[in-house]
Design a protein around this motif. Structure first.
Motif, PDB file in Angstrom:
ATOM      1  N   ASN A  89     -13.513 -26.489  31.254  1.00 33.07           N
ATOM      2  CA  ASN A  89     -12.440 -27.503  31.386  1.00 33.07           C
ATOM      3  C   ASN A  89     -11.308 -26.969  30.291  1.00 33.07           C
ATOM      4  OD1 ASN A  89     -10.871 -29.964  30.703  1.00 33.07           O
ATOM      5  ND2 ASN A  89     -12.867 -31.337  31.008  1.00 33.07           N
ATOM      6  N   LYS A  90     -10.191 -26.886  30.826  1.00 39.22           N
ATOM      7  CA  LYS A  90      -9.052 -26.261  30.148  1.00 39.22           C
ATOM      8  C   LYS A  90      -8.503 -27.236  29.260  1.00 39.22           C
ATOM      9  CE  LYS A  90      -7.345 -23.705  34.103  1.00 39.22           C
ATOM     10  NZ  LYS A  90      -6.156 -23.315  35.003  1.00 39.22           N
ATOM     11  N   SER A  91      -8.930 -28.535  29.066  1.00 42.39           N
ATOM     12  CA  SER A  91      -8.423 -29.388  27.912  1.00 42.39           C
ATOM     13  C   SER A  91      -9.547 -29.585  26.941  1.00 42.39           C
ATOM     14  CB  SER A  91      -8.189 -30.767  28.691  1.00 42.39           C
ATOM     15  OG  SER A  91      -9.391 -31.176  29.084  1.00 42.39           O
ATOM     16  N   ALA A  92     -10.694 -29.073  27.137  1.00 45.77           N
ATOM     17  CA  ALA A  92     -11.886 -28.938  26.151  1.00 45.77           C
ATOM     18  C   ALA A  92     -11.622 -28.092  25.183  1.00 45.77           C
ATOM     19  CB  ALA A  92     -13.140 -28.994  26.833  1.00 45.77           C
ATOM     20  N   ARG A  93     -12.027 -28.330  23.860  1.00 44.91           N
ATOM     21  CA  ARG A  93     -11.820 -27.324  22.817  1.00 44.91           C
ATOM     22  C   ARG A  93     -13.094 -26.383  22.835  1.00 44.91           C
ATOM     23  NH1 ARG A  93     -10.213 -31.222  17.585  1.00 44.91           N
ATOM     24  NH2 ARG A  93      -8.047 -31.759  18.527  1.00 44.91           N
ATOM     25  N   CYS A  94     -12.925 -25.242  22.167  1.00 43.87           N
ATOM     26  CA  CYS A  94     -13.940 -24.415  21.956  1.00 43.87           C
ATOM     27  C   CYS A  94     -15.220 -24.994  20.936  1.00 43.87           C
ATOM     28  CB  CYS A  94     -13.597 -23.140  21.179  1.00 43.87           C
ATOM     29  SG  CYS A  94     -14.769 -21.889  20.835  1.00 43.87           S
ATOM     30  N   PRO A  95     -16.371 -24.869  21.870  1.00 45.66           N
ATOM     31  CA  PRO A  95     -17.352 -25.524  20.821  1.00 45.66           C
ATOM     32  C   PRO A  95     -17.848 -24.974  19.712  1.00 45.66           C
ATOM     33  CG  PRO A  95     -18.174 -24.562  22.856  1.00 45.66           C
ATOM     34  CD  PRO A  95     -16.753 -24.523  22.760  1.00 45.66           C
ATOM     35  N   SER A  96     -17.258 -23.708  19.401  1.00 47.70           N
ATOM     36  CA  SER A  96     -17.787 -23.040  18.260  1.00 47.70           C
ATOM     37  C   SER A  96     -16.540 -23.377  17.467  1.00 47.70           C
ATOM     38  CB  SER A  96     -18.154 -21.565  18.273  1.00 47.70           C
ATOM     39  OG  SER A  96     -19.113 -21.277  19.371  1.00 47.70           O
TER      40      SER A  96
END
Length: 357
Positions: A89-96
């Motif tokens: 998902n291009k709008s989601a942030r890097c989980p790390s």
């Protein structure tokens, strides 16, 4: 849907050890996989080499074939079943919290994904894993019990240098194409993008003149010229051209002849041949261009209540441009989901690459 007989033949062929498969068994496998995008671009001997080493794998519904970020070494062709392709998902942030999504690729575990497409029988995925250890760019989930013909990187490496050289030549060709070069300069096209495009490009030889795409139809292909040239032509109502240079379809088509010499050659062949022989190159050109005009302009009238046939409006076929070596056509139309604004006609022959939508 594949017949049970054909499926059983493939099961039998892949159950035999690679070195013991007969030519008939190899042809059985090839008949199934030869139209898969990655396989279709290989030479016959390379296709057969892969058919010698393909293995059968079964994965139940709701299980993953692999996950985003995995380091795999297998290429899959779907024999039976259906899979979902899930991309980040291009709008989601890097989980790390370590990647800037706007400027970096992020394959961290837990990255939010969304379903991008579904793949079915005789479609393949994961071919980049045969050539590089780069992380998987998508998650693949079986939506039903599925079976796959699988090739490993070790098997592929036996003749990989031939494929790698071909991919490098195609990538170099892309760098010389104006539209791609501009994308590289703007940072919109990177090495990974070039590698993917090089893998899905198909070589096509056009013995023309021939209409390649038709004005008004949905854009579903990108065209890149290797050699020769393609004419860009647009059909308009004759009344739209008020200037003194307006020409009829036949007059305009004759103006698109490549040179006087081919016309003389075609004329000589026509004189030497009996009246039942095939039409000359110039005759063929005029017919193709006129056909492109009629079809692209939509001159076919829908049925009217009146029985009196309505006279068709005269049309003018205009040459609005041409594409020569390294010319590119269709990127914007395909990306934006548009229809072709012009028709493309080979003039008279061309070697091109195509990239399917």
């Amino acid at each position: 849907v594949m017949s049970k007989t054909k499926l059983s033949d493939i099961y039998e062929a892949v159950s035999v050890e690679p070195g013991e498969r007969t030519q008939e068994q190899l042809e059985t496998i090839l008949n199934f996989v030869q139209d898969v995008a990655f396989i279709s671009q290989l030479a016959y001997d390379q296709q057969i080499a892969l058919c010698k080493v393909m293995r059968l794998e079964r994965i139940p519904a709701k299980e993953a074939v692999f996950y985003l970020g995995d380091h795999g070494d297998k290429y899959y062709i779907i024999l039976m079943g259906l899979v979902a392709v899930q991309t980040p998902n291009k709008s989601a942030r890097c989980p790390s919290g370590i990647h800037n999504i706007a400027t970096e690729d992020c394959y961290c575990p837990g990255r939010e994904v969304e379903t991008y497409a579904y793949l079915k029988e005789q479609q393949g995925f994961g071919d980049l894993a045969l050539q590089t250890d780069a992380p998987r760019a998508a998650t693949i989930i079986c939506t039903e019990d599925s079976e796959f013909l699988v090739t490993t990187r070790d098997n592929y490496q036996a003749f990989a240098h031939q494929i790698r050289n071909m991919a490098e030549r195609r990538a170099q060709f892309l760098r010389m194409c104006g539209a791609v070069a501009q994308g590289i300069q703007r940072g919109e096209v990177g090495p990974h993008d070039l590698a993917i495009m090089a893998q899905v490009m198909h070589e096509v030889s056009i013995g023309g003149p021939k209409m390649i795409c038709k004005q008004g139809e949905p854009a579903d292909m990108v065209y890149l010229v290797r050699s020769g040239q393609l004419l860009q032509v647009r059909a308009v109502d004759a009344g739209a051209r008020k200037d003194a240079n307006a020409q009829t379809v036949e007059e305009e088509a004759s103006c698109l002849a490549p040179s006087d010499e081919p016309k003389k050659t075609a004329r000589r062949r026509s004189q030497d041949a009996p009246s039942s022989s095939f039409p000359s190159v110039q005759d063929d050109r005029n017919e193709v261009l006129a056909s492109a005009n009629d079809k692209a302009a939509g001159t076919v009238e829908s049925p009217k209540e009146s029985d009196t046939p309505k006279k068709k409006k005269p049309k003018v076929l205009l040459q609005v441009g041409k594409l020569s070596s390294h010319g590119v056509f269709g990127f914007n139309e395909v990306i934006n989901g548009e229809s072709w604004g012009v028709s493309l006609v080979s003039d008279p022959v061309a070697e091109i690459y195509t990239i399917s939508k």
